[in-house]
Design a protein around this motif. Structure first.
Motif, PDB file in Angstrom:
ATOM      1  N   MET A   1      33.540  29.585  42.322  1.00 48.68           N
ATOM      2  CA  MET A   1      33.353  28.563  43.088  1.00 48.68           C
ATOM      3  C   MET A   1      32.439  27.452  42.530  1.00 48.68           C
ATOM      4  O   MET A   1      33.100  26.407  43.116  1.00 48.68           O
ATOM      5  N   GLN A   2      31.402  27.529  42.015  1.00 49.61           N
ATOM      6  CA  GLN A   2      30.482  26.897  41.326  1.00 49.61           C
ATOM      7  C   GLN A   2      31.743  25.539  40.398  1.00 49.61           C
ATOM      8  O   GLN A   2      31.595  24.268  40.796  1.00 49.61           O
ATOM      9  N   ARG A   3      32.627  26.395  39.504  1.00 48.90           N
ATOM     10  CA  ARG A   3      32.717  25.113  38.438  1.00 48.90           C
ATOM     11  C   ARG A   3      34.124  24.720  39.524  1.00 48.90           C
ATOM     12  O   ARG A   3      35.139  23.602  39.422  1.00 48.90           O
ATOM     13  N   MET A   4      34.672  25.395  40.523  1.00 52.19           N
ATOM     14  CA  MET A   4      35.552  24.716  41.274  1.00 52.19           C
ATOM     15  C   MET A   4      35.217  23.329  42.485  1.00 52.19           C
ATOM     16  O   MET A   4      35.366  23.027  42.913  1.00 52.19           O
ATOM     17  N   ALA A   5      33.854  23.667  43.182  1.00 51.90           N
ATOM     18  CA  ALA A   5      33.154  22.623  43.087  1.00 51.90           C
ATOM     19  C   ALA A   5      33.041  21.387  42.340  1.00 51.90           C
ATOM     20  O   ALA A   5      33.370  19.882  43.825  1.00 51.90           O
ATOM     21  N   ASN A   6      33.741  21.380  41.693  1.00 56.75           N
ATOM     22  CA  ASN A   6      33.960  19.864  40.667  1.00 56.75           C
ATOM     23  C   ASN A   6      35.289  19.536  40.377  1.00 56.75           C
ATOM     24  O   ASN A   6      35.445  19.473  39.046  1.00 56.75           O
ATOM     25  N   ASP A   7      35.644  20.554  40.565  1.00 58.09           N
ATOM     26  CA  ASP A   7      37.638  20.375  40.837  1.00 58.09           C
ATOM     27  C   ASP A   7      38.438  20.938  39.653  1.00 58.09           C
ATOM     28  O   ASP A   7      39.094  20.352  39.322  1.00 58.09           O
ATOM     29  N   ASP A   8      37.416  22.311  39.532  1.00 52.99           N
ATOM     30  CA  ASP A   8      38.450  22.780  37.648  1.00 52.99           C
ATOM     31  C   ASP A   8      39.150  24.023  38.404  1.00 52.99           C
ATOM     32  O   ASP A   8      38.803  24.957  39.029  1.00 52.99           O
ATOM     33  N   VAL A   9      40.589  23.026  38.226  1.00 55.67           N
ATOM     34  CA  VAL A   9      41.500  24.040  39.186  1.00 55.67           C
ATOM     35  C   VAL A   9      42.019  25.357  38.114  1.00 55.67           C
ATOM     36  O   VAL A   9      41.925  26.176  37.884  1.00 55.67           O
ATOM     37  N   ARG A  10      41.169  25.177  36.751  1.00 59.24           N
ATOM     38  CA  ARG A  10      41.119  26.497  35.330  1.00 59.24           C
ATOM     39  C   ARG A  10      40.143  27.378  36.659  1.00 59.24           C
ATOM     40  O   ARG A  10      40.149  28.796  35.980  1.00 59.24           O
ATOM     41  N   ALA A  11      39.662  27.126  36.954  1.00 63.20           N
ATOM     42  CA  ALA A  11      38.587  28.324  37.449  1.00 63.20           C
ATOM     43  C   ALA A  11      39.207  28.941  38.821  1.00 63.20           C
ATOM     44  O   ALA A  11      38.994  30.076  38.464  1.00 63.20           O
ATOM     45  N   PHE A  12      39.659  28.200  39.652  1.00 60.56           N
ATOM     46  CA  PHE A  12      40.557  28.567  40.758  1.00 60.56           C
ATOM     47  C   PHE A  12      42.085  29.078  39.767  1.00 60.56           C
ATOM     48  O   PHE A  12      41.974  30.516  40.775  1.00 60.56           O
ATOM     49  N   ASP A  13      42.247  29.388  38.895  1.00 62.59           N
ATOM     50  CA  ASP A  13      43.546  29.850  38.008  1.00 62.59           C
ATOM     51  C   ASP A  13      42.145  32.031  37.765  1.00 62.59           C
ATOM     52  O   ASP A  13      43.217  32.760  37.437  1.00 62.59           O
ATOM     53  N   VAL A  14      41.555  31.762  37.180  1.00 64.45           N
ATOM     54  CA  VAL A  14      40.938  32.561  36.657  1.00 64.45           C
ATOM     55  C   VAL A  14      40.321  33.161  37.810  1.00 64.45           C
ATOM     56  O   VAL A  14      41.150  35.045  38.460  1.00 64.45           O
ATOM     57  N   LEU A  15      40.318  33.076  39.346  1.00 63.59           N
ATOM     58  CA  LEU A  15      39.571  33.045  40.820  1.00 63.59           C
ATOM     59  C   LEU A  15      41.077  34.057  41.100  1.00 63.59           C
ATOM     60  O   LEU A  15      41.014  35.126  41.450  1.00 63.59           O
ATOM     61  N   LEU A  16      42.233  33.266  41.240  1.00 63.30           N
ATOM     62  CA  LEU A  16      43.279  33.910  41.402  1.00 63.30           C
ATOM     63  C   LEU A  16      44.343  35.081  40.593  1.00 63.30           C
ATOM     64  O   LEU A  16      44.697  36.103  41.238  1.00 63.30           O
ATOM     65  N   THR A  17      44.062  34.928  39.415  1.00 60.83           N
ATOM     66  CA  THR A  17      44.609  36.447  38.298  1.00 60.83           C
ATOM     67  C   THR A  17      43.458  37.280  38.700  1.00 60.83           C
ATOM     68  O   THR A  17      44.355  38.453  39.016  1.00 60.83           O
ATOM     69  N   ARG A  18      42.619  37.127  38.977  1.00 56.48           N
ATOM     70  CA  ARG A  18      40.831  38.945  39.324  1.00 56.48           C
ATOM     71  C   ARG A  18      41.641  38.783  41.017  1.00 56.48           C
ATOM     72  O   ARG A  18      41.451  40.085  40.695  1.00 56.48           O
ATOM     73  N   HIS A  19      41.734  38.255  41.657  1.00 52.20           N
ATOM     74  CA  HIS A  19      42.198  38.743  42.759  1.00 52.20           C
ATOM     75  C   HIS A  19      43.538  38.178  43.802  1.00 52.20           C
ATOM     76  O   HIS A  19      43.674  39.377  44.577  1.00 52.20           O
ATOM     77  N   GLN A  20      44.359  37.863  43.613  1.00 52.35           N
ATOM     78  CA  GLN A  20      45.241  37.218  44.179  1.00 52.35           C
ATOM     79  C   GLN A  20      46.213  39.267  44.193  1.00 52.35           C
ATOM     80  O   GLN A  20      47.126  39.256  45.235  1.00 52.35           O
TER      81      GLN A  20
END
Lengths: 195, 145
Positions: A17-36
């Motif tokens: 989430m901290q990386r996403m706060a800097n607009d890191d879409v790849r971090a969002f991808d990891v989060l998605l893969t983990r929880h979707q």
């Protein structure tokens, strides 16, 4: 912390989430893969509708993405995202009560053949029990369904469930007991045949 | 169920779920274990409950379509571009035109207002944050002679 052993290769949800706060879409991808899958499955169970669950899961993750700048790393990510998912599912259920009477029938997903379950007879019996429980879950009231999904499917603690559902610990205990008792009763014939 | 112990059995069954989750205080856990040691019916119910819990944990989960991830990532990318897009209105004589440009990532230092306007801009009359703007969507209005 959500993950017990965070590392560079396996960042915690809070770190993502901290990386996403800097607009890191790849971090969002990891989060998605983990929880979707977990979020989708939870919403699909609560709504009884796969296509609506997909829309709500999308909305849920978009809210996570849009809140990336204000997320507090101290908050337990899983508790937070399931709180959002639950709210979306309940709101959707309220607005389509009539449609819920005609829940779509979905084929029961094929069970994975885990190690140690090579006996075809045993597997067939377990699959039968899984079908019974799957159908019994659909008959639970929403109050009971959500706690048993969070506990027995998502393996959450009573505290996390109380926080997500917004009720006291004692209520979580009694609802879980009621839900499990109903499922056990639904499988009574299967158990008797097993004897 | 043992008729003499009906009350005991009911009390135990009411707490069996919390007992299996290890959520009971020590004294109640002990009482349940003492009862289970002597009541075969309650032991059966405990075993069945355990099987139900194990089976629920292994129920296959329904998966979202692979498209969901692709759509969400596309949304996220698009929002980043949108949030970083600076829209400026350029006024040159009596004509106006709109110019869009991507603002660098937050990590880079904020450029001075005049230098970020580019070489075409002569004068910057006003500057507004696109996120806070309420009266106009333009972050900057550039007037040219």
């Amino acid at each position: 912390m959500d993950d017990p052993t965070p590392s560079l290769d396996n960042p915690t949800d809070a770190q993502l989430m901290q990386r996403m706060a800097n607009d890191d879409v790849r971090a969002f991808d990891v989060l998605l893969t983990r929880h979707q899958t977990a979020v989708f499955h939870f919403i699909r169970r609560l709504t009884g509708n796969a296509s609506q669950a997909e829309d709500l899961t999308q909305e849920c993750f978009l809210r996570v993405w849009r809140a990336r700048g204000s997320y507090l790393p101290t908050a337990m990510f899983r508790t937070w995202i399931f709180t959002i998912a639950r709210r979306l599912a309940l709101d959707a259920a309220k607005s389509r009560r009539v449609e819920i009477l005609f829940l779509e029938e979905e084929p029961f997903p094929a069970a994975s053949n885990s190690a140690g379950e090579s006996d075809p007879h045993h597997m067939a019996e377990r699959r039968e029990l899984a079908c019974i429980l799957d159908a019994a879950l659909d008959r639970l009231s929403p109050d009971l369904l959500e706690v048993i999904l969070l506990r027995d499917v998502e393996q959450m603690s009573y505290d996390q469930i109380a926080s997500i559902v917004g009720c006291p610990l004692g209520t979580v205990k009694s609802r879980l007991n009621a839900a499990r008792t109903q499922l056990r009763s639904a499988a009574r014939n299967w158990f008797e045949a097993e004897r | 169920m043992n008729l003499d112990n009906d009350n005991d059995c009911n009390a135990v069954l009411a707490e069996l779920s919390a007992y299996l989750d290890g959520m009971l205080p020590e004294d109640r856990t002990e009482r349940i274990e003492q009862h289970l040691a002597k009541c075969a019916d309650c032991r059966t119910e405990r075993d069945r409950l355990e099987i139900v819990m194990q089976e629920l944990a292994q129920l296959p989960r329904s998966e979202p379509s692979p498209d969901l991830r692709r759509r969400l990532l596309a949304h996220a990318e698009a929002e980043v571009v949108f949030e970083r897009t600076e829209v400026v209105m350029v006024q040159q004589g009596s004509s106006r035109f709109i110019h869009r440009q991507i603002v660098p990532a937050p990590a880079s230092p904020e450029p001075a207002a005049e230098s970020s306007a580019g070489s075409e801009a002569r004068t910057i009359v006003s500057y507004q944050s696109s996120r806070e703007s309420t009266t106009t969507p333009y972050r900057r209005i550039i007037h040219r002679p």
